[in-house]
Design a protein around this motif. Structure first.
Motif, short mmCIF file in Angstrom:
data_model
loop_
_atom_site.label_atom_id
_atom_site.label_comp_id
_atom_site.label_asym_id
_atom_site.label_seq_id
_atom_site.Cartn_x
_atom_site.Cartn_y
_atom_site.Cartn_z
N ARG A 32 -7.85 -7.14 1.28
CA ARG A 32 -6.84 -8.44 1.57
C ARG A 32 -6.49 -8.60 2.74
N THR A 33 -6.50 -7.09 3.42
CA THR A 33 -6.03 -7.29 5.02
C THR A 33 -7.30 -7.93 5.69
N LEU A 61 0.80 -1.07 0.11
CA LEU A 61 -0.03 0.04 0.19
C LEU A 61 0.90 1.18 0.00
N ALA A 62 1.72 1.26 0.78
CA ALA A 62 2.71 2.50 1.06
C ALA A 62 3.57 2.96 -0.43
N ASP A 63 3.86 1.91 -1.12
CA ASP A 63 4.42 2.11 -2.38
C ASP A 63 3.69 2.09 -3.78
N VAL A 78 -6.11 1.61 -1.90
CA VAL A 78 -6.59 1.45 -0.48
C VAL A 78 -7.56 0.51 -0.42
N GLU A 79 -8.46 0.45 -1.51
CA GLU A 79 -9.63 -0.65 -1.19
C GLU A 79 -9.14 -2.15 -1.45
#
Length: 202
Positions: A48-49, A35-37, A42-43
């Motif tokens: 997945r999280t 997500l950070a790179d 975001v979705e």
């Protein structure tokens, strides 16, 4: 003497082994980096999280990061295919599953297996080795026994581990010709060595 006709229960598939909280956190950390790179939106990250923290098995976790990092960098490796090397070196380490029977083929190459964070599919696993001019190198945690039972021809074995009572066993079977097998437990700190000696004296 009565002989029971019962067979030992079959071990669950390597993908069906239960995941731990630490396994879920490993996968979540990779998702956060993605997500950070910008590799995940975001979705996608949220979806997945959520699946990662709801996962019950290792197989459910592995699919969440398959397209994010190379195979050797996966947070969890669930792979029961044979380990094969010819004129080179192959290594398995980190969080991976050791199946009940794992075929190894080393032709003038080296197979390195680090079991310190590995999950054994059963308390007794067998490395079914075919070694010709090659080497097997094992790093096992304290408590694990390593037994070399295979046929050896002009080969060497060097096993220096610290098994405990009824702890897990890694058996190395098969055939080794002009090869070598070496198994080691991790080095202990001075404090750990002193504690071990004091424990044996009690």
């Amino acid at each position: 003497m009565e002989i029971s006709g019962r067979r030992p229960p079959e071990a669950p598939s390597v993908r069906d082994l239960r995941a731990s909280d630490a396994d879920r956190e490993r996968v979540a950390a990779v998702l956060r980096e993605a997500l950070a790179d910008g590799r995940l939106t975001v979705e996608e990250h949220a979806e997945r999280t959520e699946r990662a923290y709801a996962a019950r098995t290792l197989g459910e976790l592995t699919g969440l990061t398959a397209d994010l990092v190379p195979r050797e960098s996966q947070p969890i490796l669930v792979d029961d295919r044979p380990v094969t090397v010819m004129f080179g070196r192959v290594r398995r380490e980190g969080r991976w599953v050791v199946p009940v029977r794992l075929p190894l083929l080393a032709l003038f190459g080296t197979v390195e297996l680090d079991l310190r964070e590995a999950v054994l599919q059963r308390r007794h696993v067998v490395l079914d080795a075919l070694v010709l001019g090659g080497r097997i190198r094992l790093l096992v945690p304290d408590g694990v026994r390593v037994d070399v039972t295979g046929r050896t021809v002009l080969s060497t074995r060097d096993v220096r581990t610290r098994p405990y009572g009824e702890g897990p066993t890694v058996e190395i079977g098969g055939t080794m010709i002009f090869g070598s097998v070496r198994a080691r437990a991790p080095k202990r700190s001075l404090r750990e060595r002193v504690r071990g000696r004091l424990g044996r004296r009690r």
